[in-house]
Design a protein around this motif. Structure first.
Motif, mmCIF file in Angstrom:
data_model
loop_
_atom_site.group_PDB
_atom_site.id
_atom_site.type_symbol
_atom_site.label_atom_id
_atom_site.label_comp_id
_atom_site.label_asym_id
_atom_site.label_seq_id
_atom_site.Cartn_x
_atom_site.Cartn_y
_atom_site.Cartn_z
ATOM 1 N N LEU A 184 100.920 -11.647 -11.341
ATOM 2 C CA LEU A 184 100.673 -12.811 -12.183
ATOM 3 C C LEU A 184 100.598 -12.461 -13.648
ATOM 4 O O LEU A 184 100.295 -13.319 -14.479
ATOM 5 C CB LEU A 184 99.373 -13.495 -11.748
ATOM 6 C CG LEU A 184 99.439 -14.068 -10.344
ATOM 7 C CD1 LEU A 184 98.068 -14.548 -9.909
ATOM 8 C CD2 LEU A 184 100.428 -15.215 -10.290
ATOM 9 N N GLY A 185 100.838 -11.202 -13.964
ATOM 10 C CA GLY A 185 100.862 -10.827 -15.366
ATOM 11 C C GLY A 185 99.519 -10.417 -15.929
ATOM 12 O O GLY A 185 99.379 -10.235 -17.134
ATOM 13 N N LEU A 186 98.518 -10.283 -15.076
ATOM 14 C CA LEU A 186 97.200 -9.896 -15.561
ATOM 15 C C LEU A 186 96.913 -8.433 -15.293
ATOM 16 O O LEU A 186 95.839 -7.932 -15.574
ATOM 17 C CB LEU A 186 96.121 -10.741 -14.863
ATOM 18 C CG LEU A 186 96.138 -12.212 -15.192
ATOM 19 C CD1 LEU A 186 95.150 -12.935 -14.304
ATOM 20 C CD2 LEU A 186 95.776 -12.425 -16.647
ATOM 21 N N LEU B 43 88.409 -13.382 -5.287
ATOM 22 C CA LEU B 43 89.596 -13.353 -6.135
ATOM 23 C C LEU B 43 89.361 -14.165 -7.406
ATOM 24 O O LEU B 43 89.802 -13.786 -8.485
ATOM 25 C CB LEU B 43 90.802 -13.904 -5.371
ATOM 26 C CG LEU B 43 92.162 -13.408 -5.866
ATOM 27 C CD1 LEU B 43 92.224 -11.898 -5.813
ATOM 28 C CD2 LEU B 43 93.276 -14.012 -5.055
ATOM 29 N N TYR B 44 88.652 -15.273 -7.277
ATOM 30 C CA TYR B 44 88.309 -16.073 -8.444
ATOM 31 C C TYR B 44 87.463 -15.256 -9.406
ATOM 32 O O TYR B 44 87.662 -15.282 -10.622
ATOM 33 C CB TYR B 44 87.528 -17.321 -8.027
ATOM 34 C CG TYR B 44 88.390 -18.468 -7.590
ATOM 35 C CD1 TYR B 44 88.910 -18.514 -6.295
ATOM 36 C CD2 TYR B 44 88.676 -19.510 -8.449
ATOM 37 C CE1 TYR B 44 89.698 -19.567 -5.890
ATOM 38 C CE2 TYR B 44 89.464 -20.567 -8.046
ATOM 39 C CZ TYR B 44 89.969 -20.592 -6.761
ATOM 40 O OH TYR B 44 90.753 -21.636 -6.365
ATOM 41 N N LEU B 45 86.507 -14.522 -8.838
ATOM 42 C CA LEU B 45 85.620 -13.706 -9.673
ATOM 43 C C LEU B 45 86.428 -12.626 -10.379
ATOM 44 O O LEU B 45 86.243 -12.393 -11.576
ATOM 45 C CB LEU B 45 84.533 -13.078 -8.808
ATOM 46 C CG LEU B 45 83.459 -12.295 -9.567
ATOM 47 C CD1 LEU B 45 82.812 -13.165 -10.601
ATOM 48 C CD2 LEU B 45 82.417 -11.779 -8.588
ATOM 49 N N ALA C 84 89.835 -12.227 -17.009
ATOM 50 C CA ALA C 84 90.148 -13.187 -18.058
ATOM 51 C C ALA C 84 89.470 -12.868 -19.359
ATOM 52 O O ALA C 84 90.041 -13.016 -20.423
ATOM 53 C CB ALA C 84 89.725 -14.571 -17.604
ATOM 54 N N PHE C 85 88.227 -12.445 -19.265
ATOM 55 C CA PHE C 85 87.478 -12.304 -20.496
ATOM 56 C C PHE C 85 87.655 -10.961 -21.141
ATOM 57 O O PHE C 85 86.984 -10.639 -22.100
ATOM 58 C CB PHE C 85 86.004 -12.610 -20.222
ATOM 59 C CG PHE C 85 85.808 -14.037 -19.862
ATOM 60 C CD1 PHE C 85 85.504 -14.388 -18.558
ATOM 61 C CD2 PHE C 85 85.993 -15.027 -20.788
ATOM 62 C CE1 PHE C 85 85.364 -15.708 -18.207
ATOM 63 C CE2 PHE C 85 85.848 -16.352 -20.445
ATOM 64 C CZ PHE C 85 85.534 -16.692 -19.154
ATOM 65 N N LEU C 86 88.556 -10.175 -20.599
ATOM 66 C CA LEU C 86 88.852 -8.910 -21.232
ATOM 67 C C LEU C 86 90.185 -9.058 -21.949
ATOM 68 O O LEU C 86 90.984 -9.918 -21.602
ATOM 69 C CB LEU C 86 88.923 -7.817 -20.167
ATOM 70 C CG LEU C 86 87.607 -7.634 -19.437
ATOM 71 C CD1 LEU C 86 87.782 -6.758 -18.219
ATOM 72 C CD2 LEU C 86 86.568 -7.025 -20.354
ATOM 73 N N PRO C 87 90.458 -8.231 -22.911
ATOM 74 C CA PRO C 87 91.691 -8.379 -23.690
ATOM 75 C C PRO C 87 92.919 -8.405 -22.792
ATOM 76 O O PRO C 87 93.030 -7.634 -21.849
ATOM 77 C CB PRO C 87 91.701 -7.124 -24.558
ATOM 78 C CG PRO C 87 90.300 -6.697 -24.636
ATOM 79 C CD PRO C 87 89.597 -7.180 -23.422
ATOM 80 N N LEU C 88 93.820 -9.313 -23.073
ATOM 81 C CA LEU C 88 94.955 -9.500 -22.184
ATOM 82 C C LEU C 88 96.117 -8.552 -22.492
ATOM 83 O O LEU C 88 96.687 -7.949 -21.619
ATOM 84 C CB LEU C 88 95.460 -10.947 -22.277
ATOM 85 C CG LEU C 88 94.627 -11.955 -21.519
ATOM 86 C CD1 LEU C 88 95.192 -13.340 -21.706
ATOM 87 C CD2 LEU C 88 94.598 -11.616 -20.045
ATOM 88 N N PHE D 98 89.554 -12.673 -11.173
ATOM 89 C CA PHE D 98 90.349 -13.287 -12.223
ATOM 90 C C PHE D 98 89.500 -13.627 -13.429
ATOM 91 O O PHE D 98 89.883 -13.384 -14.571
ATOM 92 C CB PHE D 98 91.023 -14.553 -11.692
ATOM 93 C CG PHE D 98 92.342 -14.272 -11.062
ATOM 94 C CD1 PHE D 98 92.439 -13.394 -9.997
ATOM 95 C CD2 PHE D 98 93.486 -14.859 -11.552
ATOM 96 C CE1 PHE D 98 93.663 -13.125 -9.427
ATOM 97 C CE2 PHE D 98 94.710 -14.592 -10.975
ATOM 98 C CZ PHE D 98 94.800 -13.727 -9.920
ATOM 99 N N ALA D 99 88.344 -14.232 -13.155
ATOM 100 C CA ALA D 99 87.484 -14.645 -14.261
ATOM 101 C C ALA D 99 87.086 -13.434 -15.085
ATOM 102 O O ALA D 99 87.109 -13.467 -16.315
ATOM 103 C CB ALA D 99 86.254 -15.354 -13.721
ATOM 104 N N LEU D 100 86.723 -12.369 -14.390
ATOM 105 C CA LEU D 100 86.298 -11.169 -15.089
ATOM 106 C C LEU D 100 87.452 -10.606 -15.905
ATOM 107 O O LEU D 100 87.298 -10.237 -17.059
ATOM 108 C CB LEU D 100 85.812 -10.139 -14.074
ATOM 109 C CG LEU D 100 84.911 -9.036 -14.610
ATOM 110 C CD1 LEU D 100 83.792 -9.609 -15.420
ATOM 111 C CD2 LEU D 100 84.349 -8.242 -13.447
#
Lengths: 351, 277, 325
Positions: free
Chosen positions: A282-284, A183-185, A191-195, A187-189
């Motif tokens: 979570l809005g992602l 799940l961390y991975l 994260a680095f894409l346009p929100l 999220f991180a991935l």
């Protein structure tokens, strides 16, 4: 064989569930974006068969709501206005399966709007949003799984069949991906894409991210199968008849992976639906106004909603029958086939 | 140590000749350390057309590696394999692909050598499909005639290997190996997994086929008694090296090497007296 | 013994290094966006932005940035947080401590329940108690984690028995020691319960399966035939044999619990790595994200390392194998 029947039964059950979601337009009385600002946060309407005078009616009916005296957000049933439910009514137009235009709905009331699961802050029917949200979440789960499995199959096949440095490199990379809590991975991935992207792009981004994270375990399993399959004598014999690598892979080796892939699918689909739900919550993930089971729950992060409007919690349970179906499916698959030991321990027997 | 080369007394040129065949396996480990296994070490012998050469040795002596190399399914580290006068090792891959169908391999365990998901017919026509030279209907015809030749009924064509007996499966494997009309048939412990009575049946089938088709056999086994019955020539292999070789009667009558004597001793029924028959 | 320890340490170290590189690689996916976001952020003065860009060589190619970051790690800073306006490491450490607290307690509790239940169930495999437990774990398994957490939160809010999130009450500092402990325990209860409930079903099933496998083994039957009493059979014969898969399971479970803790921390406002990571993602605080992911990997690798060491101690075959090298 007993387990063949169990498998089919679970498949049919799941098929029915998915069918309902697929035909969301028909089963839902309203569209997902239909607002009614005059009816925010209405509680679920109860379906009655017996009216205030004690008469039994064959046709079920609902009462419309009116504000309780002295309150601005407490509702009560207005017993003076029973509204019978009608079936196979026509209502707002939608496209069945995205193709056929239709206006037919399973049920609807004559004068009031029926809120089987209550309404949200904008007066949108939660029941309808639940069904349409299911389309989004389930599709994300399916496509994400498909992506992960295709990637895993290709990489695992290359690593297992050709061996050598390819195998070493690919499996080390897989180990890296498996070393992170997934799940961390994810999220991180993400994260680095346009929100701030539109719903469609967000949807495909989620699928891409899931696939990019989830290929590692299937790849390892496929690799193991391929390794043992390529040592089989019938593969050698085929080479003796002049077979090329492609032929061997296509006709002899890859068919051996089918049971592993099926079992993985039954395990991963619910997991990835959950992933989409978590991201959207979570809005992602998928943004408003497109409903998904995840973002249907996101306003529960507000204290007021949590305290006063309990029906907003219900989408969280929508996935339970699906989870159950997939669990049963995976169980019956593992009982039939030779799954790898850890996976077999994972789900055990359902009954 | 110089390896013995076995030669028979007939005039025809050998159909298969091995010279200094060596196969080394390295298990590579990422730390740099690799484990080496020398499976074949300077193996050399020749086989005359139409004869049966038995290669006998204990388990782990490199027999299966030898089978795979001769069938061109495994690349030797060094040495040469002369088939029909051509050095297979030096040929380009596409020419080697032409040669493979002429040297066919029958494996020890038919449960492993037949795809359990395919039915008999599909297994049999696979060689034809891969060669891609004849029509579909013709393939079926040839498949049925192959079944007949090995003594199987055409009624089993829809069955899966799991629905056949051990003997039937091995017959099927032999039928499949015969599909492309090979010149050499390698039998890698092909009878070892079968019951005694079935072994005799299959052995007889093989002898008949050799007589009618004029094939050459390379018969690999750990059972010296079996070799005695089937072979014209016997070569003994131990730990990757040829230790003894010659016409069958000679080797059995006067074993020179310790390994041969051990193999001979391991056969309970065969005494020196019987070997003379 | 030392060789094995060193080998596993080197392995873990390489893994973490690899993960750091991988995470850094992800940053190349959207290079343009950050700097724009940063410039838009009113909390950061333009001079700071310029100075940071110079210091971290943010315009330079990836490998150079990575090296500068590595240098920062060695100096104990792990990069700079734009949101918090300080070095990343202290922020991470404080949060990591909270996550560890939650995860360790949950792990102990989950295994404390799963191990006896799994063994008990395996002993009675096929019979009614086993089937009932199987149904129970299935029922728990099909509830999504999001549903569990939100449900517990709703329960807290409506019943008032437990605080609705957070780690400490407002008046925490003024409490006596005993009351501080009680306050912490109250705040920790629901997150721990959520974590344990989400991990329990799978854990029980795994334990049951591992023990059941061993109980069906021939060597156990032979011991029974020799007249070994039941208790001894279970604890001196079966459990040690099942130690191998159970210890591997332990390693796996840590990963699952860490992933699970992310969501639970966010929903229940537990100040751990989860909410920090989310916040950093939404505000594009690059180095915090990298640091957060790295820390979680560190915990996972640490847990696996611990499992490896346990395995070495428990399984004589591994000792023998490693001494042969």
């Amino acid at each position: 064989m007993k387990n063949w029947h169990a498998f089919t039964r679970w498949l049919i059950a799941l098929g029915v569930l998915h069918g309902i979601v697929l035909c969301a337009g028909f089963f839902a009385p309203y569209g997902p974006s239909e607002q009614d600002r005059k009816s925010p946060y209405l509680p679920p309407m109860r379906v009655h068969f017996v009216d205030g005078q004690g008469h039994f009616h064959l046709r079920p009916f609902v009462y419309s709501f009116r504000l309780r005296d002295g309150s601005f957000d407490q509702y009560e049933e207005d017993a003076a206005k029973p509204d019978p439910l009608r079936f196979f009514v026509s209502g707002w137009r939608y496209r069945l399966f995205g193709l056929l235009p239709s206006g037919l709905h399973l049920f609807g009331a004559e004068t009031t709007r029926v809120y089987l699961l209550g309404s949200d802050g904008y007066g949108r029917d939660q029941f309808s949003r639940l069904l349409f949200g299911g389309q989004v979440s389930l599709l994300a789960g399916f496509l994400g799984t498909g992506f992960a499995l295709v990637a895993g199959l290709s990489i695992g096949a290359v690593a297992g069949y050709y061996g050598g440095w390819r195998d070493d490199v690919l499996m080390r990379v897989a180990e890296l991906f498996l070393a992170l809590p997934w799940l961390y991975l994810l999220f991180a991935l993400r994260a680095f894409l346009p929100l701030a992207v539109g719903p469609l792009q967000a949807f495909f981004l989620i699928i891409a991210v899931i696939g990019a994270v989830g290929w590692a375990r299937p790849a390892r399993l496929v690799r193991a199968v391929v390794l043992s399959a390529k040592e089989r004598d019938f593969v050698r014999a085929a080479r003796g008849f002049g077979a090329t690598d492609i032929y061997l892979l296509r006709r002899h080796v890859l068919p051996e992976t089918s049971s592993v892939l099926l079992t993985q699918a039954a395990i991963l689909i619910p997991q990835y639906v959950m992933a989409e739900m978590t991201l959207s919550f979570l809005g992602l993930g998928v943004p408003e106004p497109v409903p998904s089971w995840g973002n249907l729950l996101s306003n529960l992060q507000q204290y007021s909603v949590l305290v006063s409007y309990w029906w907003m919690y219900l989408p969280a349970l929508a996935i339970v029958p699906f989870f159950l179906g997939y669990l049963g499916l995976a169980s019956s698959l593992q009982e039939r086939g030779e799954a790898y030991k850890i996976e077999r321990r994972g789900l055990g027997r359902l009954t | 140590m110089k390896s013995d080369v076995s030669i028979s007394g007939r005039d025809a040129p050998p159909i298969l000749k091995l010279e200094s065949l060596t196969k080394r396996y390295t298990k590579r480990r990422l730390g740099g350390r690799g484990e080496e296994l020398l499976a074949l070490n300077g193996v050399a012998f020749l086989i005359l057309p139409g004869t049966t050469m038995a290669v006998v040795g204990p388990s782990g002596s490199g027999k299966s590696t030898l089978a795979l190399c001769v069938a061109c399914l495994e690349q030797p580290t060094s040495g040469s394999i002369w088939f029909d006068g051509r050095d297979v090792m030096k040929l380009p891959e596409n020419e080697r692909r032409e040669i493979r169908p002429q040297i066919q391999l029958v494996f020890q365990d038919p449960a492993n050598s037949l795809n359990p998901r395919w039915n008999v017919l599909r297994i049999l026509i696979e060689p034809f499909v891969l060669q891609g030279k004849i029509a579909k209907e013709e393939m079926r015809q040839r498949a049925f005639s192959l079944l007949e030749r090995v003594g199987l009924s055409s009624r089993i064509s829809e069955r899966l290997p799991s629905e056949l007996s051990g003997g039937q499966r091995q017959r099927l494997a032999i039928a499949r190996a015969l599909a492309l009309e090979p010149k050499i048939l390698i039998l890698d412990e092909a009878l070892s997994a079968l019951d005694c009575s079935v072994q005799a049946q299959i052995a007889n089938l093989l002898m008949d086929l050799q007589g009618s088709l004029g094939m050459t056999y390379l018969f690999i086994t750990h059972d010296l008694a079996m070799a005695a019955q089937m072979a014209d020539e016997i070569t003994v292999i131990d730990r990757g090296r040829i230790v003894e070789g010659g016409p069958a009667e000679e080797v059995l009558r006067e074993p020179k090497h310790e390994s041969t004597r051990q193999l001979l001793a391991a056969v309970p029924r065969l005494t020196r007296a019987n070997a003379h028959d | 013994m030392m060789r094995y320890f060193l080998r596993r340490s080197a392995h873990a170290f390489l893994l973490i290094a690899g993960v750091s590189m991988l995470t850094f690689l992800f940053t190349t996916l959207a290079p343009g966006n950050y700097f724009d976001e940063m410039r838009l952020n009113p909390q950061i003065a333009p001079e700071t932005v310029a100075a940071l860009r110079a210091q971290y060589q943010l315009d330079r190619p990836l490998p150079v940035r990575y090296l500068y970051w590595l240098n920062s790690v060695v100096h104990g800073e792990m990069g700079f947080s734009f949101a918090y306006n300080s070095a990343v490491a202290p922020i991470l450490l404080a949060r990591a401590r909270n996550t560890l607290l939650l995860t360790i307690v949950a792990t102990l509790l989950a295994w404390g329940i799963a191990l006896p239940l799994g063994v008990w169930s395996a002993e009675r495999r096929g019979r009614l108690p086993d089937r009932v437990l199987s149904l129970g774990t299935a029922a728990l398994l099909v509830i999504p984690e999001l549903g569990l957490v939100l449900g517990l939160l709703m329960f807290a809010v409506r019943s008032g028995w437990f605080p609705a999130g957070g780690m400490a009450s407002v008046e925490f500092e003024s409490l006596t020691f005993i009351h501080k402990v009680r306050d912490l325990a109250l705040h920790m209860t629901l997150p721990v319960v959520a974590l344990v409930l989400s991990a329990l079903p799978l854990l029980i099933r795994h334990v049951r399966a591992a023990v059941a496998d061993v109980l069906d083994a021939p060597f156990l039957l032979a011991a029974q035939g020799h007249g070994v009493p039941k208790r001894t059979l279970l604890y001196r014969y079966a459990l040690p044999a099942a130690a191998n898969p159970l210890i591997s399971l332990f390693g796996f479970s840590i990963g699952g619990l860490l992933s699970g803790s992310l969501l639970i921390e966010v929903v229940m406002s537990w100040p751990g790595l989860g909410p920090l990571l989310l916040e950093a993602i939404l505000s594009r605080d690059l180095y915090v994200v990298v640091g957060g992911v790295l820390f979680s990997t560190l915990f996972l690798a640490g847990g696996n390392f611990l499992a490896d060491m346990l395995l070495y101690w428990a399984d004589p075959r591994i000792r023998r194998e490693s001494s042969l090298r």
